[in-house]
Motif scaffolding. Structure first.
Motif, PDB file in Angstrom:
ATOM      1  N   ALA A  59      14.699  -5.750   1.103  1.00 21.20           N
ATOM      2  CA  ALA A  59      14.643  -3.956   0.388  1.00 21.20           C
ATOM      3  C   ALA A  59      13.450  -3.877   0.913  1.00 21.20           C
ATOM      4  CB  ALA A  59      13.730  -5.142  -1.203  1.00 21.20           C
ATOM      5  N   PHE A  60      12.688  -3.620   2.040  1.00 22.00           N
ATOM      6  CA  PHE A  60      11.735  -2.621   2.664  1.00 22.00           C
ATOM      7  C   PHE A  60      12.410  -2.406   3.763  1.00 22.00           C
ATOM      8  CE2 PHE A  60       8.696  -4.475  -0.322  1.00 22.00           C
ATOM      9  CZ  PHE A  60       7.233  -3.319  -0.413  1.00 22.00           C
ATOM     10  N   ARG A  61      13.592  -2.398   4.035  1.00 25.80           N
ATOM     11  CA  ARG A  61      14.092  -2.156   4.932  1.00 25.80           C
ATOM     12  C   ARG A  61      14.727  -0.619   5.469  1.00 25.80           C
ATOM     13  NH1 ARG A  61      18.515  -5.932   5.763  1.00 25.80           N
ATOM     14  NH2 ARG A  61      17.125  -7.233   6.565  1.00 25.80           N
ATOM     15  N   ASP A  62      14.223   0.297   5.925  1.00 21.60           N
ATOM     16  CA  ASP A  62      14.201   1.962   6.418  1.00 21.60           C
ATOM     17  C   ASP A  62      14.051   1.879   4.775  1.00 21.60           C
ATOM     18  OD1 ASP A  62      16.125   1.067   8.543  1.00 21.60           O
ATOM     19  OD2 ASP A  62      17.789   0.746   6.561  1.00 21.60           O
ATOM     20  N   ILE A  63      12.667   1.960   4.247  1.00 33.44           N
ATOM     21  CA  ILE A  63      12.158   2.961   3.162  1.00 33.44           C
ATOM     22  C   ILE A  63      11.532   2.992   4.206  1.00 33.44           C
ATOM     23  CG2 ILE A  63      10.712   2.094   1.179  1.00 33.44           C
ATOM     24  CD1 ILE A  63      13.218   2.233   0.642  1.00 33.44           C
ATOM     25  N   ALA A  64      11.368   4.533   3.696  1.00 34.39           N
ATOM     26  CA  ALA A  64       9.419   5.492   3.788  1.00 34.39           C
ATOM     27  C   ALA A  64       8.395   5.632   2.817  1.00 34.39           C
ATOM     28  CB  ALA A  64      10.394   7.269   3.858  1.00 34.39           C
ATOM     29  N   ILE A  65       9.206   5.930   1.379  1.00 31.88           N
ATOM     30  CA  ILE A  65       7.825   5.450   0.135  1.00 31.88           C
ATOM     31  C   ILE A  65       7.887   4.202  -0.716  1.00 31.88           C
ATOM     32  CG2 ILE A  65       6.327   6.468  -1.327  1.00 31.88           C
ATOM     33  CD1 ILE A  65       7.927   9.178  -0.284  1.00 31.88           C
ATOM     34  N   ALA A  66       7.060   3.064  -0.796  1.00 31.26           N
ATOM     35  CA  ALA A  66       7.246   2.346  -1.721  1.00 31.26           C
ATOM     36  C   ALA A  66       6.335   2.143  -3.214  1.00 31.26           C
ATOM     37  CB  ALA A  66       7.071   1.320  -0.951  1.00 31.26           C
ATOM     38  N   PHE A  67       6.824   1.851  -3.877  1.00 26.49           N
ATOM     39  CA  PHE A  67       6.014   1.714  -4.653  1.00 26.49           C
ATOM     40  C   PHE A  67       6.200   0.045  -4.945  1.00 26.49           C
ATOM     41  CE2 PHE A  67       5.615   1.764 -10.058  1.00 26.49           C
ATOM     42  CZ  PHE A  67       4.254   1.584  -9.754  1.00 26.49           C
ATOM     43  N   VAL A  68       4.702  -0.571  -5.006  1.00 22.03           N
ATOM     44  CA  VAL A  68       4.123  -2.138  -5.521  1.00 22.03           C
ATOM     45  C   VAL A  68       3.589  -2.169  -6.696  1.00 22.03           C
ATOM     46  CG1 VAL A  68       3.428  -3.732  -4.508  1.00 22.03           C
ATOM     47  CG2 VAL A  68       4.889  -2.434  -2.605  1.00 22.03           C
ATOM     48  N   ALA A  89       6.357  -4.263   3.860  1.00 21.48           N
ATOM     49  CA  ALA A  89       6.209  -2.498   4.477  1.00 21.48           C
ATOM     50  C   ALA A  89       5.926  -2.512   5.476  1.00 21.48           C
ATOM     51  CB  ALA A  89       5.428  -2.010   2.717  1.00 21.48           C
ATOM     52  N   VAL A  90       4.981  -2.950   6.200  1.00 23.32           N
ATOM     53  CA  VAL A  90       4.428  -2.786   7.873  1.00 23.32           C
ATOM     54  C   VAL A  90       5.424  -3.410   8.214  1.00 23.32           C
ATOM     55  CG1 VAL A  90       3.098  -3.572   9.756  1.00 23.32           C
ATOM     56  CG2 VAL A  90       1.909  -3.370   6.960  1.00 23.32           C
ATOM     57  N   LEU A  91       6.796  -4.330   8.295  1.00 22.30           N
ATOM     58  CA  LEU A  91       7.461  -4.598   9.281  1.00 22.30           C
ATOM     59  C   LEU A  91       9.031  -3.653   9.360  1.00 22.30           C
ATOM     60  CD1 LEU A  91       8.475  -7.226  11.010  1.00 22.30           C
ATOM     61  CD2 LEU A  91       9.599  -8.003   9.455  1.00 22.30           C
ATOM     62  N   ALA A  92       8.638  -3.685   7.673  1.00 20.18           N
ATOM     63  CA  ALA A  92       9.968  -1.955   8.249  1.00 20.18           C
ATOM     64  C   ALA A  92       9.328  -1.040   8.614  1.00 20.18           C
ATOM     65  CB  ALA A  92      10.269  -2.492   6.359  1.00 20.18           C
ATOM     66  N   GLY A  93       8.281  -0.424   8.756  1.00 20.83           N
ATOM     67  CA  GLY A  93       7.341   0.623   9.174  1.00 20.83           C
ATOM     68  C   GLY A  93       7.515   2.254   7.858  1.00 20.83           C
ATOM     69  N   VAL A  94       6.766   1.663   6.566  1.00 22.12           N
ATOM     70  CA  VAL A  94       7.109   2.439   5.825  1.00 22.12           C
ATOM     71  C   VAL A  94       6.313   3.688   6.141  1.00 22.12           C
ATOM     72  CG1 VAL A  94       6.207   2.524   2.977  1.00 22.12           C
ATOM     73  CG2 VAL A  94       7.684   0.145   3.430  1.00 22.12           C
ATOM     74  N   ARG A  95       6.654   4.416   5.027  1.00 22.58           N
ATOM     75  CA  ARG A  95       5.220   5.849   5.679  1.00 22.58           C
ATOM     76  C   ARG A  95       4.158   5.710   5.191  1.00 22.58           C
ATOM     77  NH1 ARG A  95       8.404  10.816   5.746  1.00 22.58           N
ATOM     78  NH2 ARG A  95       6.180  11.983   6.443  1.00 22.58           N
ATOM     79  N   HIS A  96       4.480   5.271   3.864  1.00 18.84           N
ATOM     80  CA  HIS A  96       3.443   5.701   2.902  1.00 18.84           C
ATOM     81  C   HIS A  96       3.410   4.514   1.727  1.00 18.84           C
ATOM     82  CE1 HIS A  96      -0.224   7.454   0.855  1.00 18.84           C
ATOM     83  NE2 HIS A  96       0.585   7.275   0.022  1.00 18.84           N
ATOM     84  N   ILE A  97       2.745   3.385   0.910  1.00 19.11           N
ATOM     85  CA  ILE A  97       2.193   3.086  -0.086  1.00 19.11           C
ATOM     86  C   ILE A  97       2.289   3.710  -1.227  1.00 19.11           C
ATOM     87  CG2 ILE A  97       0.582   1.145   0.344  1.00 19.11           C
ATOM     88  CD1 ILE A  97       2.549  -1.409  -0.215  1.00 19.11           C
ATOM     89  N   VAL A  98       2.653   2.876  -2.409  1.00 18.81           N
ATOM     90  CA  VAL A  98       2.033   3.507  -3.307  1.00 18.81           C
ATOM     91  C   VAL A  98       1.538   2.182  -4.303  1.00 18.81           C
ATOM     92  CG1 VAL A  98       1.504   4.800  -5.980  1.00 18.81           C
ATOM     93  CG2 VAL A  98       2.643   5.955  -3.734  1.00 18.81           C
ATOM     94  N   TYR A  99       0.518   1.603  -4.114  1.00 16.38           N
ATOM     95  CA  TYR A  99      -0.216   0.109  -5.728  1.00 16.38           C
ATOM     96  C   TYR A  99      -0.718   0.632  -6.505  1.00 16.38           C
ATOM     97  CZ  TYR A  99      -1.485  -4.452  -6.434  1.00 16.38           C
ATOM     98  OH  TYR A  99      -2.511  -5.076  -6.973  1.00 16.38           O
TER      99      TYR A  99
END
Length: 282
Positions: A59-68, A89-99
């Motif tokens: 799910a997180f692969r190739d994702i730049a921004i994630a809303f958790v 998210a860390v493993l996938a290299g996500v740039r920014h997480i919104v929690y």
């Protein structure tokens, strides 16, 4: 091309509404039941669960921004499930997480869910990810459920206040942050325009509807007894009681201007919300 945004819990109230508010953004929507998202014809749908690390990795692969969005599980277990998502998210290299956290999140909160939210916030901060943490107060949408068919709310909330917020205002704020997440790094409380005691909440609804709403303070022992009689798990009873104790302790009383600052539109008052949605008032 705009970066793809991942929305977890996309069949829930907030996740679903946020997706609706981002029609022109590339979206990947994660849910345990992705078939319920078929109407989002332009979005990618994936099956995912915070317990399933392999699914999270996909799910997180190739994702730049994630809303958790937080999951639903007993305290402690819930925080560990959130950690799985953050690790993915860390493993996938996500740039920014919104929690989506909760107002008053603290290791000593009276509300068990707030303790979990605090732990999750700490996981995010320790992850090295760029982040936005949005701490919403209790939802106005749930007020009728709290009063029930008898229009009577009971709990050990004392004269504590709640800065009730409409889910719609939370969703609008989240959507705006996801459009430009790096402009909103940090932690924000999301509340309505005022804080009300539970007695004042009942009085406002009575005046608005012409039907009598009442709040009845009770002791912790009284609250535990009748909730146990409903057959709910012990941890759910502790969570229900804890929510009222957090109110009594003033954890959800501070009023924030963040919704207006981020969206440019003031949050709905209790009267404005229920005038807009009279169908949910008994």
């Amino acid at each position: 091309m705009a970066a793809t945004i991942l929305i977890t819990g996309a069949t829930g109230h907030i996740g679903h509404r946020v997706a609706e508010l981002l029609p022109n953004q590339p979206l990947r929507l994660m849910s345990r039941q992705p078939d319920k998202l078929a109407h989002f014809t332009q979005a990618e749908k994936v099956a995912g669960d915070y317990q399933d690390r392999a699914a999270l990795e996909k799910a997180f692969r190739d994702i730049a921004i994630a809303f958790v969005i937080s999951g639903y599980a007993p305290p402690g277990i819930r925080a560990s499930l959130h950690k799985n998502a953050i690790s993915a998210a860390v493993l996938a290299g996500v740039r920014h997480i919104v929690y989506l956290s909760f107002q008053g999140a603290s290791p000593v909160s009276k509300f068990p869910m707030s303790q979990d939210h605090y732990q999750t916030e700490e996981f995010i901060k320790q992850s090295g990810l760029s982040y936005t943490i949005l701490r919403d107060s209790f939802y106005m949408d749930l007020i009728p459920e709290m009063f029930g068919e008898q229009r009577l709310m009971k709990g050990p909330g004392g004269q504590g206040q709640v800065a009730w917020i409409a889910r719609e205002d939370v969703a609008r704020t989240v959507a705006q942050v996801l459009r430009d997440p790096f402009a909103y790094s940090g932690t924000y409380d999301l509340t309505g325009p005022e804080a009300l005691t539970l007695t004042q909440t009942a009085e406002r609804l009575t005046h608005l509807t012409g039907k009598e709403y009442r709040y009845q303070p009770e002791t912790i022992t009284q609250g535990i007894r009748w909730r146990n009689d409903l057959g709910a798990p012990t941890w759910e009873v502790a969570t229900w009681i804890g929510s009222y104790l957090a109110i009594a302790a003033g954890e959800v009383a501070p009023v924030s201007s963040a919704v207006a600052q981020i969206t440019g539109q003031k949050p709905l008052s209790l009267e404005a919300y229920f005038s807009k949605h009279p169908e949910i008032i008994t």
